[in-house]
Design a protein around this motif. Structure first.
Motif, mmCIF file in Angstrom:
data_model
loop_
_atom_site.group_PDB
_atom_site.id
_atom_site.type_symbol
_atom_site.label_atom_id
_atom_site.label_comp_id
_atom_site.label_asym_id
_atom_site.label_seq_id
_atom_site.Cartn_x
_atom_site.Cartn_y
_atom_site.Cartn_z
ATOM 1 N N ALA A 1 0.851 -1.199 0.000
ATOM 2 C CA ALA A 1 0.000 0.000 0.000
ATOM 3 C C ALA A 1 0.883 1.244 0.000
ATOM 4 O O ALA A 1 1.935 1.252 0.634
ATOM 5 C CB ALA A 1 -0.894 -0.005 1.231
ATOM 6 N N ASP B 1 3.052 13.186 4.277
ATOM 7 C CA ASP B 1 2.895 14.474 4.954
ATOM 8 C C ASP B 1 3.625 15.519 4.119
ATOM 9 O O ASP B 1 4.845 15.544 4.055
ATOM 10 C CB ASP B 1 3.475 14.414 6.364
ATOM 11 C CG ASP B 1 3.257 15.724 7.112
ATOM 12 O OD1 ASP B 1 2.535 16.599 6.582
ATOM 13 O OD2 ASP B 1 3.806 15.884 8.209
ATOM 14 N N GLU C 1 -4.996 24.009 -7.493
ATOM 15 C CA GLU C 1 -6.159 23.271 -6.980
ATOM 16 C C GLU C 1 -7.164 23.010 -8.097
ATOM 17 O O GLU C 1 -7.683 21.911 -8.243
ATOM 18 C CB GLU C 1 -6.851 24.066 -5.870
ATOM 19 C CG GLU C 1 -6.231 23.925 -4.513
ATOM 20 C CD GLU C 1 -6.532 22.585 -3.860
ATOM 21 O OE1 GLU C 1 -7.677 22.116 -3.950
ATOM 22 O OE2 GLU C 1 -5.607 22.005 -3.279
ATOM 23 N N ASP D 1 -8.207 19.484 -9.683
ATOM 24 C CA ASP D 1 -9.620 19.096 -9.668
ATOM 25 C C ASP D 1 -10.079 18.706 -11.069
ATOM 26 O O ASP D 1 -10.794 17.727 -11.255
ATOM 27 C CB ASP D 1 -10.497 20.240 -9.149
ATOM 28 C CG ASP D 1 -10.442 20.342 -7.640
ATOM 29 O OD1 ASP D 1 -9.923 19.414 -7.000
ATOM 30 O OD2 ASP D 1 -10.908 21.362 -7.104
ATOM 31 N N ILE E 1 -8.818 15.355 -11.848
ATOM 32 C CA ILE E 1 -9.543 14.293 -11.145
ATOM 33 C C ILE E 1 -10.930 14.100 -11.755
ATOM 34 O O ILE E 1 -11.387 12.983 -11.982
ATOM 35 C CB ILE E 1 -9.649 14.629 -9.649
ATOM 36 C CG1 ILE E 1 -8.249 14.655 -9.020
ATOM 37 C CG2 ILE E 1 -10.538 13.633 -8.922
ATOM 38 C CD1 ILE E 1 -8.188 15.331 -7.660
ATOM 39 N N ASP E 2 -11.606 15.226 -12.028
ATOM 40 C CA ASP E 2 -12.990 15.137 -12.501
ATOM 41 C C ASP E 2 -13.095 14.679 -13.953
ATOM 42 O O ASP E 2 -14.035 14.006 -14.331
ATOM 43 C CB ASP E 2 -13.687 16.500 -12.365
ATOM 44 C CG ASP E 2 -13.911 16.875 -10.916
ATOM 45 O OD1 ASP E 2 -13.939 15.956 -10.084
ATOM 46 O OD2 ASP E 2 -14.053 18.072 -10.628
ATOM 47 N N LYS E 3 -12.144 15.101 -14.781
ATOM 48 C CA LYS E 3 -12.307 14.889 -16.219
ATOM 49 C C LYS E 3 -11.329 13.901 -16.821
ATOM 50 O O LYS E 3 -11.574 13.376 -17.898
ATOM 51 C CB LYS E 3 -12.169 16.235 -16.948
ATOM 52 C CG LYS E 3 -13.271 17.207 -16.572
ATOM 53 C CD LYS E 3 -12.944 18.613 -17.007
ATOM 54 C CE LYS E 3 -13.980 19.593 -16.460
ATOM 55 N NZ LYS E 3 -13.497 20.965 -16.515
ATOM 56 N N LYS F 1 -3.884 3.621 -4.469
ATOM 57 C CA LYS F 1 -4.278 2.278 -4.913
ATOM 58 C C LYS F 1 -5.138 2.314 -6.186
ATOM 59 O O LYS F 1 -6.090 3.091 -6.280
ATOM 60 C CB LYS F 1 -5.077 1.615 -3.794
ATOM 61 C CG LYS F 1 -5.389 0.156 -4.019
ATOM 62 C CD LYS F 1 -6.019 -0.440 -2.769
ATOM 63 C CE LYS F 1 -7.520 -0.201 -2.686
ATOM 64 N NZ LYS F 1 -8.323 -1.084 -3.523
ATOM 65 N N ASP G 1 -9.279 9.179 -5.619
ATOM 66 C CA ASP G 1 -9.097 9.418 -4.181
ATOM 67 C C ASP G 1 -8.477 10.815 -4.058
ATOM 68 O O ASP G 1 -7.272 10.975 -3.854
ATOM 69 C CB ASP G 1 -8.176 8.332 -3.609
ATOM 70 C CG ASP G 1 -8.100 8.403 -2.096
ATOM 71 O OD1 ASP G 1 -8.529 9.415 -1.527
ATOM 72 O OD2 ASP G 1 -7.602 7.444 -1.496
ATOM 73 N N SER H 1 -8.009 13.616 -2.173
ATOM 74 C CA SER H 1 -7.022 14.259 -1.315
ATOM 75 C C SER H 1 -5.710 13.487 -1.286
ATOM 76 O O SER H 1 -4.638 14.068 -1.216
ATOM 77 C CB SER H 1 -7.589 14.484 0.089
ATOM 78 O OG SER H 1 -7.850 13.261 0.695
ATOM 79 N N ARG H 2 -5.772 12.135 -1.396
ATOM 80 C CA ARG H 2 -4.518 11.378 -1.445
ATOM 81 C C ARG H 2 -3.777 11.619 -2.753
ATOM 82 O O ARG H 2 -2.557 11.676 -2.802
ATOM 83 C CB ARG H 2 -4.779 9.893 -1.269
ATOM 84 C CG ARG H 2 -4.553 9.476 0.166
ATOM 85 C CD ARG H 2 -4.563 7.979 0.275
ATOM 86 N NE ARG H 2 -5.602 7.600 1.192
ATOM 87 C CZ ARG H 2 -5.898 6.333 1.462
ATOM 88 N NH1 ARG H 2 -5.269 5.358 0.856
ATOM 89 N NH2 ARG H 2 -6.832 6.066 2.331
ATOM 90 N N LYS I 1 -3.889 14.346 -4.508
ATOM 91 C CA LYS I 1 -3.279 15.674 -4.450
ATOM 92 C C LYS I 1 -2.013 15.664 -3.591
ATOM 93 O O LYS I 1 -1.026 16.324 -3.928
ATOM 94 C CB LYS I 1 -4.274 16.696 -3.900
ATOM 95 C CG LYS I 1 -5.307 17.122 -4.928
ATOM 96 C CD LYS I 1 -6.244 18.152 -4.331
ATOM 97 C CE LYS I 1 -7.383 18.466 -5.297
ATOM 98 N NZ LYS I 1 -8.428 19.279 -4.672
#
Lengths: 420, 489
Positions: free
Chosen positions: A233, A238, A327, A331, A334-336, A353, A364, A366-367, A369
């Protein structure tokens, strides 16, 4: 009109890393007036960046990104003519640099040539628009906007067709705008046809070789799934401190674009390396054909982006010049475009994953990003030839000019006026 | 999703569920901590007075929030402090935040009356302006509020607290802010709460978009600050749930230490004090709408103001009622822009409400655009402060404006995104070189606003700064459990 995207990647002399970093940070703090590379004189250039990255395993690299108009030879001559001294000072800090002084043109340029990395895949937002044309069309549009303000102020707007006539008269009557009437095509028929031909050939080949490719694909899928289920995994990252450094250079006042440079380590083993190579090849094929109208998989904000496998395919370099905030860019990704970007970066260490190459992964949010931030390097120097323009405004400005003297029906004339 | 449990409603501060519209009088006390042990004693007593979300009609309400600096001074350990989200840890006034929020020049934190808590910048924070605690006090009338405020102010000295600044809001005659527009329209509704009762489906957002510890719009638990279980020996807090409820536990070596969820049922509160320059606003509108004969035109001036805002003064959205302030539509919030007004002929693309929430208008298709825009919603809890001017066209020098408060689970993805990518974005929605006419960051010189029209747009020029930032900070609005934990340190 052809645009070229490439990077020069050189290893930095370990003893001179901090000296070079200081030099680059001086450049970056006032990029347009920097004493090393007079960017404003490089008329072929769209975007450029210099990134100094230091890695425990690979050592220090200097990545010099160039997105320019035309062919390499002409650009290199131009670069040398304006920035020989600065390039010499910069590359004197790099390993194996042969030139003893800036006057040794052959040595300097052959060093650069020897360190060219052509991207495995790239995307261009405004295909066929030169940097000069982009700037001119922006000024033209500003001129039209001011003129239309007067039209409104006089209270005599009229229908779209008469507004068009007024603008046409303006262009014909003002010598300063005369150039606008002669529109060069974005691409020659050949430039348009070649990538499509390549795509067709690839498709035919795939069909012809399907008896071999299908069994291979099945083997590949089994291997992929086995790999995915047996990989450890990814660690929780951080990145707070790292982001704090990165954002110091982001979202600068009066610049609507941002820059991102990311270097990731490809997961160990030939399987991941080969998969990544294949995915990038496919993306490039699509970027040359389906995604050459301003959007990459629905993302409308990328001027120049490129992926290069470096260090014999062990690391992946991604560089992007994009509109808006980081950001928003992520986004959008991620979205498109989660499908495509997962297919790329799932082959690198630390990515969230993933299942079946394109599933989960970047979704996922936030991970993903955190992973993307962790992979980013600090951009020491970044130059944009048109800081106020987005991919969409550049395209809008081109359409205003291209359709200015074209015969338009009522609907098209109305749509043209709505471009203001 | 199912309703939130009663147990959680008792744990969530009432300000999350309600803006207390029935209590017209409000005062915000900005406090500093001078003696942590006494302050913890104060907090332990205060917890029993904090209004929860149980939905009782009260004649006064009290809620409390802390800055990162305040949590540290309250005695929270560094490891736990570091688990809060980055914007909250760094504070509102870093150089990068000032750029993205539009807090340059006059708006800059160095000019603020309060806030500007700088925890991570090299510059030394101005101790007199720094805030540790925000105490929100509401009353049904002046007498009730005054009694509450005096009672709490009297406690401060012996409780190790200092009063940095009292921000009294005064009673407002109605819901209109000082520029004359009905405020508080267009709120999202939190799934699982009473807010969804009258909300259109398009305005319902996942619980985890506002409350920490719940599932957000990505289907993941909203990031929440956590602490090691051994730091909570009295078991005040809940255990941290599995990171991903849909994911099966993977076999791994040593099991990680059990963590407690400090954030659950809490949220982040953004506070910005925005001064409004009413006379400047009215003059600008007057001058920009003079007729060809240089006459004043009040209809055109009202219309331009509505174009700036995107709603008429009484609240009717321009996109539904482009020509008149239809009272029947004053509360209407179930609409999009894509089908009825793609070009902004009714509601300008750059208007304040369209920038603040572009709904279904930006992106390849309506459903996707709406889903994307809804990941950037904030729950606004602002109220006007200061008295209304007697003559709107005379600058009487009296301070007035809006105490902008909003709640969100992810400051970066919600409040800051709205501010940067929509409000202050010069190329928002295909526009070219203009920002929000009311609250945008004016930096260019000739600031414009485009009023799209058929066949040709109009542009107004030389916009002035009608709103100035006077202070601000990011707060954490904890659950009652978390407040008890802090008091127990």
């Amino acid at each position: 009109m052809k645009q070229t995207i490439l990077t020069f990647i050189t290893q930095v002399n370990p003893d001179r890393v901090s000296e070079l970093r200081t030099l680059l940070d001086v450049m970056g703090s006032n990029v347009e007036q920097n004493p090393y590379i007079p960017y404003l004189d490089l008329k072929l250039l769209h975007f450029s960046s210099l990134v100094l990255t230091d890695d425990d395993v690979y050592g220090a690299y200097l990545v010099f990104e160039n997105n320019f108009d035309g062919e390499l030879d002409q650009y290199l001559d131009d670069l040398y003519a304006h920035a020989a001294e600065g390039l010499h000072l910069i590359y004197s800090c790099c390993l194996d640099y042969p030139a003893g002084s800036a006057t040794e043109k052959t040595q300097l340029l052959s060093y650069l040539r020897a360190h060219i990395v052509h991207p495995n895949a790239y995307h261009i937002g405004n295909v066929g628009r030169s940097a000069v044309r982009t700037q001119q069309e922006d000024a033209l549009r500003d001129g039209f906007e001011d003129f239309l303000d007067e039209v409104v102020a006089q209270g005599d707007v009229g229908p779209a067709s008469s507004i068009r006539k007024k603008v046409q008269t303006l262009v014909r009557s003002q010598p300063a705008f005369a150039w606008a009437a002669n529109v060069e095509p974005r691409q020659t028929p050949l430039e348009y046809a070649v990538p499509r031909l390549k795509f067709a050939i690839a498709a035919v080949m795939a069909l012809l070789l399907s008896p071999i490719l299908i069994p291979l694909a099945i083997v590949w899928i089994v291997m992929l799934r086995w790999t995915e289920t047996h990989e450890p995994a990814p660690p929780e990252l951080d990145v707070k401190e790292h982001i704090k450094e990165l954002v110091k250079r982001e979202d600068r006042t009066h610049i609507v674009q941002n820059h991102m440079c990311s270097i990731t380590t490809v997961k160990p083993g030939l399987f991941r390396r080969a998969t990544l190579c294949g995915v990038l090849w496919l993306i490039n094929l699509l970027a040359r054909t389906f995604f050459d109208k301003g959007e990459l998989s629905g993302i409308p904000s990328i001027h120049f982006a490129h992926w290069s496998m470096i260090d014999n395919g062990r690391r992946l370099l991604f560089v992007s010049n994009f509109d808006g905030s980081w950001e928003n860019y992520l986004d959008d990704f991620i979205d498109k475009a989660a499908f495509g970007l997962t297919a790329v970066w799932t082959n690198t260490s630390g990515f969230p994953k993933t299942s079946w190459l394109v599933g989960e992964g970047a979704r996922d949010g936030s991970r993903f990003k955190a992973y993307a931030r962790a992979s980013m390097t600090y951009t020491n120097v970044w130059y944009s030839a048109y800081t106020q323009s987005t991919v969409q405004t550049i395209d809008n400005n081109s359409r205003i000019r291209e359709d200015l003297f074209r015969t338009l029906d009522v609907t098209a004339a109305r749509d043209w006026v709505r471009r203001f | 999703m199912a309703e939130l449990k009663a147990e959680d409603m008792q744990d969530i501060q009432g300000f999350v569920i309600s803006g207390y519209a029935h209590l017209p009088c409000v005062s915000y006390l900005l406090l500093g901590i001078s003696d942590p042990p006494s302050a913890r004693g104060w907090l332990a007593r205060l917890v029993n007075e904090v209004t929860t979300s149980e939905g009782k009609e009260l004649i006064s309400c009290l809620n409390v929030a802390l800055t990162h600096r305040g949590l540290r001074r309250m005695g929270l350990d560094e490891e736990t402090l570091d688990t809060f989200s980055r914007p909250f840890v760094e504070g509102m006034a870093t150089q990068h935040r000032s750029r993205i929020l539009g807090d340059g020049t006059e708006n800059g934190p160095t000019n603020w009356d309060w806030g500007g808590n700088l925890t991570s910048e090299p510059a030394k924070p101005d101790e007199t302006k720094a805030v540790d605690i925000l105490l929100l006090l509401f009353g049904r009338d002046e007498t009730t509020l005054d009694k509450l405020v005096n009672e709490h102010r009297a406690r401060l000295a012996q409780c190790g607290l200092t009063l940095v600044l009292p921000l009294g809001a005064g009673r407002q005659p109605d819901i209109h802010e000082h520029f004359g527009f009905a405020d508080g329209m267009g709120q999202p509704a939190i799934e699982g709460t009473i807010q969804t009762r009258d909300a259109a489906p398009r305005n319902v957002i996942k619980t985890g978009e506002i409350l920490l510890g719940y599932v957000n719009d990505y289907g993941k638990l909203a990031d929440s600050p956590t602490l090691r279980a051994d730091l909570d020996p009295q078991d005040v807090l809940h255990d941290q749930p599995p990171v991903d409820p849909t994911e099966q536990a993977r076999p791994s070596g040593a099991s990680p230490p059990v963590m407690r969820d400090l954030g659950r049922n809490g949220t982040y509160l953004v506070f910005r004090q925005l001064a409004q320059h009413v006379a400047k606003f009215c003059h600008y509108l007057d001058e920009a709408t003079r007729t060809l004969d240089e006459e004043l035109d009040s209809t055109a001036s009202d219309r331009l103001a509505a174009k700036f805002v995107g709603r008429w003064q009484n609240g009717a959205p321009l996109v539904l009622s482009p020509d008149t302030d239809d009272p029947a539509l004053s509360k209407e919030d179930d609409f999009g822009y894509r089908d009825s007004d793609a070009h902004g002929f009714k509601c300008p693309i750059g208007s304040h409400v369209r920038r603040s929430n572009p709904r279904d208008s930006i992106g390849p298709d309506a459903a996707k655009a709406l889903a994307t825009a809804n990941r950037h919603r904030i729950l606004r809890r602002g109220r006007s402060y200061g008295v209304r001017p007697e003559d709107r066209r005379v600058d009487d020098g009296v301070p007035r404006g809006l105490h902008f408060l909003c709640l969100n689970a992810d400051i970066e993805r919600q409040f800051e995104f709205v501010q940067q990518t929509w409000i202050n974005n010069p190329v928002f929605g295909g526009l070219d070189g203009e920002v929000d006419p009311l609250v945008g960051n004016l930096t260019k010189g000739d600031e414009i606003f485009t009023v799209q029209a058929d066949p040709l747009r109009t542009r107004v020029h030389n916009l002035e700064r009608f709103v100035t930032v006077k202070g601000g900070a990011y707060f954490f609005l904890p659950s009652l459990r978390a407040l008890r934990y802090l008091a127990s340190l």
